[in-house]
Design an enzyme around this catalytic site. Structure first.
Site, mmCIF file in Angstrom:
data_model
loop_
_atom_site.group_PDB
_atom_site.id
_atom_site.type_symbol
_atom_site.label_atom_id
_atom_site.label_comp_id
_atom_site.label_asym_id
_atom_site.label_seq_id
_atom_site.Cartn_x
_atom_site.Cartn_y
_atom_site.Cartn_z
ATOM 1 N N GLN A 36 65.448 38.742 44.533
ATOM 2 C CA GLN A 36 64.183 38.655 45.271
ATOM 3 C C GLN A 36 64.472 38.845 46.761
ATOM 4 O OE1 GLN A 36 61.521 35.270 43.509
ATOM 5 N NE2 GLN A 36 63.650 34.678 43.186
ATOM 6 N N HIS A 78 61.908 42.889 45.446
ATOM 7 C CA HIS A 78 60.979 42.694 46.572
ATOM 8 C C HIS A 78 61.272 43.652 47.723
ATOM 9 C CE1 HIS A 78 59.880 38.309 45.280
ATOM 10 N NE2 HIS A 78 59.367 39.230 44.488
ATOM 11 N N CYS A 93 57.863 59.225 59.726
ATOM 12 C CA CYS A 93 58.778 59.747 58.713
ATOM 13 C C CYS A 93 59.235 61.143 59.160
ATOM 14 C CB CYS A 93 58.040 59.837 57.370
ATOM 15 S SG CYS A 93 59.000 60.708 56.105
ATOM 16 N N LEU A 130 70.059 23.958 44.423
ATOM 17 C CA LEU A 130 70.315 22.644 45.042
ATOM 18 C C LEU A 130 69.668 21.526 44.244
ATOM 19 C CD1 LEU A 130 70.071 22.979 48.928
ATOM 20 C CD2 LEU A 130 72.110 22.766 47.501
#
Ligand code: APR
Length: 231
Positions: free
Chosen positions: A87, A105, A131, A196
């Site tokens: 992610q 992501h 671009c 954690l």
């Protein structure tokens, strides 16, 4: 043995990359709707460009930690039987040489033109940038809330056929990534969480602690199992 690993911001925390929802995390200093939605970008593009410029610049000050390196060792042992879904939009996994890596992501070090084409981008990105091929406006190549994450078909197919699924350093709050454990679990995979603290998802095994210590230990155990499997 086919192994799928999902990582979140927690795997990069010990490298010095801030997470989103821990104390002092990114969402403490910014409103998601302002910097991580298409509407926020249309409303105030300069604010959004600046938010990602700061994070892109900070990549020059961080390094992969032992957790990132351990996953590269696992890919080297498994090859096509390994898929790393992250992610995270930092390039810490990329620097460890992965081929079987999918940024669901998007990536900080890339920009996207108005046709959806993706191009590498390492500098600041702003309104005046165009671009080089199409001349159209560029945006960060980051999947914002309300947009479809990338590589979903490939990810779901791998999740439905893997033997082991491991979620590392993610709060399990944002879908569709938050639903990956359930897909793997119902497909019969052994599901492990390294975080954690336990997030309460459908895991057979929860290992609480810092990724930089827990992931290398978990990978070493798996490599021993893989060696035994191959005789
Ligand atoms: N080791 C292991 N886990 C850690 C560590 C660490 N050193 N440090 C923090 N964590 C855990 C936290 O306890 C938390 O559960 O990592 C998780 C980080 O959660 P979030 O900050 O919510 O990050 P993440 O799960 O990656 O967010 C998912 O949300 O905002 C969106 O697009 C953004 O990709 C992001 C998504």
């Amino acid at each position: 043995m086919r192994v799928c690993v999902l990582t979140g911001a927690g795997i990069s925390a010990e490298s010095g990359v801030p997470t989103f929802r821990d104390a002092g995390g990114l969402w403490e200093g910014h409103r998601v709707e302002d910097v991580a939605t298409p509407e926020g970008f249309e409303r105030d593009p300069v604010c959004v460009y600046r938010f990602y410029d700061e994070r892109r610049k900070s990549l020059g000050t961080v390094e992969p930690n032992p957790a990132h390196h351990a996953l590269a060792k696992l890919e080297a042992a498994l090859g096509e039987d390994f898929l790393l879904v992250t992610q995270n939009i930092d390039d810490l996994h990329d620097r460890c040489g992965h081929v079987r890596l999918r940024h669901m992501h998007g990536e900080l070090l890339a920009a996207r033109n108005e046709y959806g084409d993706v191009l590498p981008w390492r500098d600041d990105l702003g309104e005046s940038d165009r671009c080089p091929t199409t001349g159209t406006r560029l945006r960060p190549h980051v999947v914002w809330f309300g947009e479809m994450p990338l590589h979903m078909l490939e990810i779901e197919e791998f999740l439905s056929s893997c033997d082991v699924f491991c979620a590392i350093g993610t709060s399990g709050l944002v879908y569709p990534a938050a639903g990956f454990a359930s897909i793997a679990f119902h497909a019969g995979a052994h599901c492990v969480e390294i975080n954690l603290q336990a997030t309460g998802g459908p895991f057979h095994e929860v290992r609480t602690g810092a990724a930089g210590t827990m992931v290398p230990a978990w990978v070493d155990e798996l490599l021993t199992e893989i060696d035994a499997e191959h005789g």
